[in-house]
Design an enzyme around this catalytic site. Structure first.
Site, PDB file in Angstrom:
ATOM      1  N   GLU A 103      19.954 -63.969 -33.559  1.00  0.00           N
ATOM      2  CA  GLU A 103      18.964 -62.994 -33.083  1.00  0.00           C
ATOM      3  C   GLU A 103      19.636 -61.927 -32.231  1.00  0.00           C
ATOM      4  OE1 GLU A 103      16.286 -61.568 -33.251  1.00  0.00           O
ATOM      5  OE2 GLU A 103      14.508 -62.839 -33.161  1.00  0.00           O
ATOM      6  N   ASP A 104      18.995 -60.774 -32.156  1.00  0.00           N
ATOM      7  CA  ASP A 104      19.513 -59.708 -31.307  1.00  0.00           C
ATOM      8  C   ASP A 104      19.162 -59.939 -29.838  1.00  0.00           C
ATOM      9  OD1 ASP A 104      16.808 -59.390 -31.906  1.00  0.00           O
ATOM     10  OD2 ASP A 104      16.912 -57.239 -32.300  1.00  0.00           O
ATOM     11  N   ASP A 107      13.112 -62.398 -25.783  1.00  0.00           N
ATOM     12  CA  ASP A 107      12.234 -61.846 -24.757  1.00  0.00           C
ATOM     13  C   ASP A 107      11.298 -62.982 -24.318  1.00  0.00           C
ATOM     14  OD1 ASP A 107      11.363 -59.287 -23.522  1.00  0.00           O
ATOM     15  OD2 ASP A 107       9.529 -59.624 -24.640  1.00  0.00           O
ATOM     16  N   LYS A 135      16.683 -62.049 -22.149  1.00  0.00           N
ATOM     17  CA  LYS A 135      15.940 -61.610 -20.955  1.00  0.00           C
ATOM     18  C   LYS A 135      15.193 -62.831 -20.426  1.00  0.00           C
ATOM     19  CE  LYS A 135      14.473 -56.999 -22.632  1.00  0.00           C
ATOM     20  NZ  LYS A 135      13.257 -56.240 -22.999  1.00  0.00           N
ATOM     21  N   PHE A 156      13.823 -52.137 -21.297  1.00  0.00           N
ATOM     22  CA  PHE A 156      13.727 -51.973 -22.744  1.00  0.00           C
ATOM     23  C   PHE A 156      15.022 -51.350 -23.241  1.00  0.00           C
ATOM     24  CE2 PHE A 156      12.600 -50.513 -26.889  1.00  0.00           C
ATOM     25  CZ  PHE A 156      11.840 -51.574 -27.352  1.00  0.00           C
ATOM     26  N   VAL A 157      15.719 -52.089 -24.081  1.00  0.00           N
ATOM     27  CA  VAL A 157      17.036 -51.634 -24.544  1.00  0.00           C
ATOM     28  C   VAL A 157      17.023 -51.279 -26.032  1.00  0.00           C
ATOM     29  CG1 VAL A 157      18.361 -52.823 -22.752  1.00  0.00           C
ATOM     30  CG2 VAL A 157      17.798 -54.041 -24.863  1.00  0.00           C
TER      31      VAL A 157
END
Ligand code: IMP
Ligand code: MG
Length: 184
Positions: A103-104, A107, A135, A156-157
């Site tokens: 996964e990137d 959250d 995160k 938020f990236v």
């Protein structure tokens, strides 16, 4: 949105060089952990992890197969989140295999938590999770990824595969998106 993507970046969180170092370290650990596995499968969760996935696989020294899934997460009327599978893998490519879900970013943890159960239900021999970014302050479910590139603050990236409304995925670094882009 500016015509030049870079103008929408508040600040650079991770340079391409820093990402490369993180990816190399993860690849080395995975190589050691799976040196005796003959059935390693890297499962890419499209679209966000595609750039990380392409780099990570080339830092892994163990032979592995590649599989892809595309899911979308949404918040239902209730508080429980669900994921919808838009592109699935075949059961024969999962059953009996050692799966690493790539996964990137994590959250709330809902996407990966559902995916882990889903892949396990297809008869995987083992299921582990690898994320470039985490995160942890945003977590809603009890999910601890097995391999984490780096923990980041609640910002938020974008870039290196991560998007805002399907843009910015092709930025070569990870940046914090200017608030004015998504708050107007
Ligand atoms: P989760 O199910 O809440 O853990 O959501 C994970 C997904 O939300 C990721 O795969 C991303 O698609 C998206 N996401 C979460 N945070 C960000 C971010 O900062 N930038 C871009 N996408 C994000
Ligand atoms: Mg994603």
């Amino acid at each position: 949105m500016n015509t030049n993507m870079h103008d929408d970046v508040e600040s650079v969180l991770l340079t391409a060089e820093q990402i490369s170092e993180i990816t190399s370290k993860l690849g080395a650990v995975i190589t050691e952990d799976y040196k005796n596995s003959k059935n390693l499968v890297l499962l890419c969760i499209l679209k966000g992890s595609v750039v990380f996935y392409a780099d990570l696989m080339r830092k892994i020294g163990v032979s592995c197969a590649l599989e892809f899934m595309r899911v979308s997460s949404y918040k239902g009327a209730e508080t429980t989140h669900q994921i919808t599978v838009l592109l699935d893998t075949e059961k024969k490519d999962i059953a009996g295999k050692d799966i690493i879900i790539v996964e990137d970013i994590i959250d709330s943890g809902n996407t990966l938590s559902h995916l882990k159960n889903y892949i396990a239900s297809k008869g995987a021999h083992s299921v582990k999770t690898c994320t470039l970014l985490d995160k942890p302050s945003r977590r809603e479910v009890n999910l601890v990824p097995d391999y984490v590139g780096i923990e980041i603050p609640d910002e938020f990236v974008i870039g290196y595969g991560l998007d805002y409304n399907e843009s910015y995925r092709n930025l070569p670094y990870i940046g914090i998106l200017k608030r004015e882009v998504y708050e107007k």
